[in-house]
Design a protein around this motif. Structure first.
Motif, PDB file in Angstrom:
ATOM      1  N   GLN A   1       0.832  -1.199   0.000  1.00  0.00           N
ATOM      2  CA  GLN A   1       0.000   0.000   0.000  1.00  0.00           C
ATOM      3  C   GLN A   1       0.868   1.251   0.000  1.00  0.00           C
ATOM      4  N   SER A   2       0.911   1.951  -1.147  1.00  0.00           N
ATOM      5  CA  SER A   2       1.640   3.207  -1.267  1.00  0.00           C
ATOM      6  C   SER A   2       1.085   3.953  -2.475  1.00  0.00           C
ATOM      7  N   ILE A   3       1.390   5.254  -2.534  1.00  0.00           N
ATOM      8  CA  ILE A   3       0.902   6.067  -3.656  1.00  0.00           C
ATOM      9  C   ILE A   3       1.513   5.584  -4.968  1.00  0.00           C
ATOM     10  N   THR A   4       2.819   5.256  -4.953  1.00  0.00           N
ATOM     11  CA  THR A   4       3.489   4.803  -6.168  1.00  0.00           C
ATOM     12  C   THR A   4       2.874   3.505  -6.688  1.00  0.00           C
ATOM     13  N   ASN A   5       2.694   2.537  -5.793  1.00  0.00           N
ATOM     14  CA  ASN A   5       2.098   1.267  -6.210  1.00  0.00           C
ATOM     15  C   ASN A   5       0.663   1.454  -6.681  1.00  0.00           C
ATOM     16  N   LEU A   6      -0.012   2.452  -6.127  1.00  0.00           N
ATOM     17  CA  LEU A   6      -1.406   2.689  -6.507  1.00  0.00           C
ATOM     18  C   LEU A   6      -1.512   3.155  -7.949  1.00  0.00           C
ATOM     19  N   PHE A   7      -0.716   4.166  -8.348  1.00  0.00           N
ATOM     20  CA  PHE A   7      -0.859   4.636  -9.725  1.00  0.00           C
ATOM     21  C   PHE A   7      -0.216   3.667 -10.717  1.00  0.00           C
ATOM     22  N   ILE A   8       0.751   2.871 -10.275  1.00  0.00           N
ATOM     23  CA  ILE A   8       1.282   1.826 -11.149  1.00  0.00           C
ATOM     24  C   ILE A   8       0.212   0.778 -11.431  1.00  0.00           C
TER      25      ILE A   8
ATOM     26  N   VAL B   1      -4.425   5.192  -0.458  1.00  0.00           N
ATOM     27  CA  VAL B   1      -3.457   5.957   0.318  1.00  0.00           C
ATOM     28  C   VAL B   1      -3.618   5.615   1.794  1.00  0.00           C
ATOM     29  N   ALA B   2      -2.518   5.229   2.416  1.00  0.00           N
ATOM     30  CA  ALA B   2      -2.571   4.787   3.816  1.00  0.00           C
ATOM     31  C   ALA B   2      -2.556   5.986   4.757  1.00  0.00           C
ATOM     32  N   PRO B   3      -3.390   5.991   5.813  1.00  0.00           N
ATOM     33  CA  PRO B   3      -3.336   7.042   6.832  1.00  0.00           C
ATOM     34  C   PRO B   3      -1.949   7.025   7.491  1.00  0.00           C
ATOM     35  N   PRO B   4      -1.476   8.165   7.999  1.00  0.00           N
ATOM     36  CA  PRO B   4      -2.206   9.432   8.158  1.00  0.00           C
ATOM     37  C   PRO B   4      -2.123  10.356   6.949  1.00  0.00           C
ATOM     38  N   ASN B   5      -1.561   9.890   5.827  1.00  0.00           N
ATOM     39  CA  ASN B   5      -1.492  10.733   4.638  1.00  0.00           C
ATOM     40  C   ASN B   5      -2.896  11.118   4.180  1.00  0.00           C
ATOM     41  N   ALA B   6      -3.040  12.373   3.768  1.00  0.00           N
ATOM     42  CA  ALA B   6      -4.354  12.891   3.411  1.00  0.00           C
ATOM     43  C   ALA B   6      -4.729  12.471   1.994  1.00  0.00           C
ATOM     44  N   SER B   7      -5.917  11.960   1.845  1.00  0.00           N
ATOM     45  CA  SER B   7      -6.519  11.656   0.543  1.00  0.00           C
ATOM     46  C   SER B   7      -7.997  11.942   0.673  1.00  0.00           C
ATOM     47  N   TRP B   8      -8.593  12.438  -0.392  1.00  0.00           N
ATOM     48  CA  TRP B   8     -10.026  12.735  -0.332  1.00  0.00           C
ATOM     49  C   TRP B   8     -10.828  11.485  -0.012  1.00  0.00           C
TER      50      TRP B   8
END
Length: 303
Positions: free
Chosen positions: A162-169, A247-254
């Motif tokens: 779970q990460s932003i990079t893996n998400l858009f990949i 996106v994993a907490p505590p990082n902000a995502s809508w």
């Protein structure tokens, strides 16, 4: 415009007045489709917020404030200090919405670029070479379109982490099928043009025909499709974050802000209002812009 005038010696003379130059194409488009202008403003606003989020923020989006909670320990409504209010951990909603825009735009753009590259490559190869190659690629495309994209993305993100990079990949690698179909249809049409046949007769290589002749002619629909896919991918990212997979907490995502706000919606509705409105405006902006570009590039449109 011309006017016929008679001079003193009885000779008729035609006077031609200079006509006004036609309005630029973009101005005519905006006059015919004013919602395109609105979409462009929304997209530019989103880009501005995402780029300058650190300068626009009031507080650290992950910082918890003791004065950000009510006397009962609950979130605060919008006030002079926290303009969008706080969440149940005392964090500033305004700053979190700003950084959520950065996350959504990053995932939407980069995933669309990845799917654009894969889908365009497969579509060009399939449409140009045809036969066995076309059959294999189109059957693979059918398999990708037969199952919901979100299920594939969930499985891939779970395996990658779970990460932003893996998400858009994951979204980009698995979201190419629609692009491939559109590009294939365009290539099937373009490769029958006379100048393509002439290039083949002159001995031009397949690589030169694909890159120098066919590809420039399919750019307009690809641009439209990419613009629309950015909004769809932003919505998909928010959905996955809402489900706890993005996106994993505590990082902000809508998306995860909506999930957190849903739990306290009855007494703190502002936790849903602001991220939900931001997501609505962002997706609406890309959809309006994409629809406008489709009209602008439409060869059947009356100029």
């Amino acid at each position: 415009m011309a006017t016929v005038m008679e001079t003193q010696n009885g000779i008729k003379q035609t006077l031609a007045y200079p006509q006004k130059k036609p309005a630029p194409r973009i101005w005519r488009l905006l006059k015919a489709y004013p919602l395109v202008f609105l979409g462009g403003i929304l997209v530019l606003g989103l880009i501005f917020v995402a780029v300058f989020a650190p300068e626009l923020q009031h507080f650290n989006p992950n910082q918890q404030f003791q004065n950000g909670l009510s006397a009962m320990g609950g979130p605060l409504p919008p006030n002079s200090t926290f303009v969008f209010g706080t969440d149940d951990l005392g964090r500033d909603i305004y700053s979190r919405v700003l950084f959520g825009a950065r996350v959504s735009l990053e995932v939407g753009v980069f995933s669309s670029i990845i799917s654009l590259f894969i889908g365009t490559s497969f579509g060009i190869i399939s449409g140009y070479f045809g036969k066995f190659v076309d059959t294999v690629i189109m059957r693979l495309t059918d398999i990708m379109l037969a199952f919901p994209l979100i299920l594939f993305v969930v499985a891939l993100v779970a395996s990658l982490g779970q990460s932003i990079t893996n998400l858009f990949i994951a979204i980009g690698v698995l979201g190419w099928a629609v692009t491939a179909r559109v590009v294939r249809a365009q290539v099937l049409s373009v490769k029958e043009y006379e100048y393509v046949q002439a290039a083949k007769a002159l001995g031009a290589s397949n690589w030169r025909i694909l890159t120098k002749i066919i590809f420039p002619n399919i750019i307009p629909p690809v641009i439209v499709l990419t613009t629309l896919s950015i909004g769809n991918n932003m919505l998909l990212e928010s959905t996955l974050s809402y489900l706890g997979i993005g996106v994993a907490p505590p990082n902000a995502s809508w998306g995860n802000m909506l999930a957190e706000g849903q739990q306290v919606f009855q007494y703190a509705p502002w936790l849903l209002y602001y991220p939900g409105l931001a997501l609505l405006l962002a997706v609406l902006g890309f959809n309006l812009l994409g629809d406008g570009l489709r009209e602008a590039f439409n060869p059947r449109r009356v100029r």
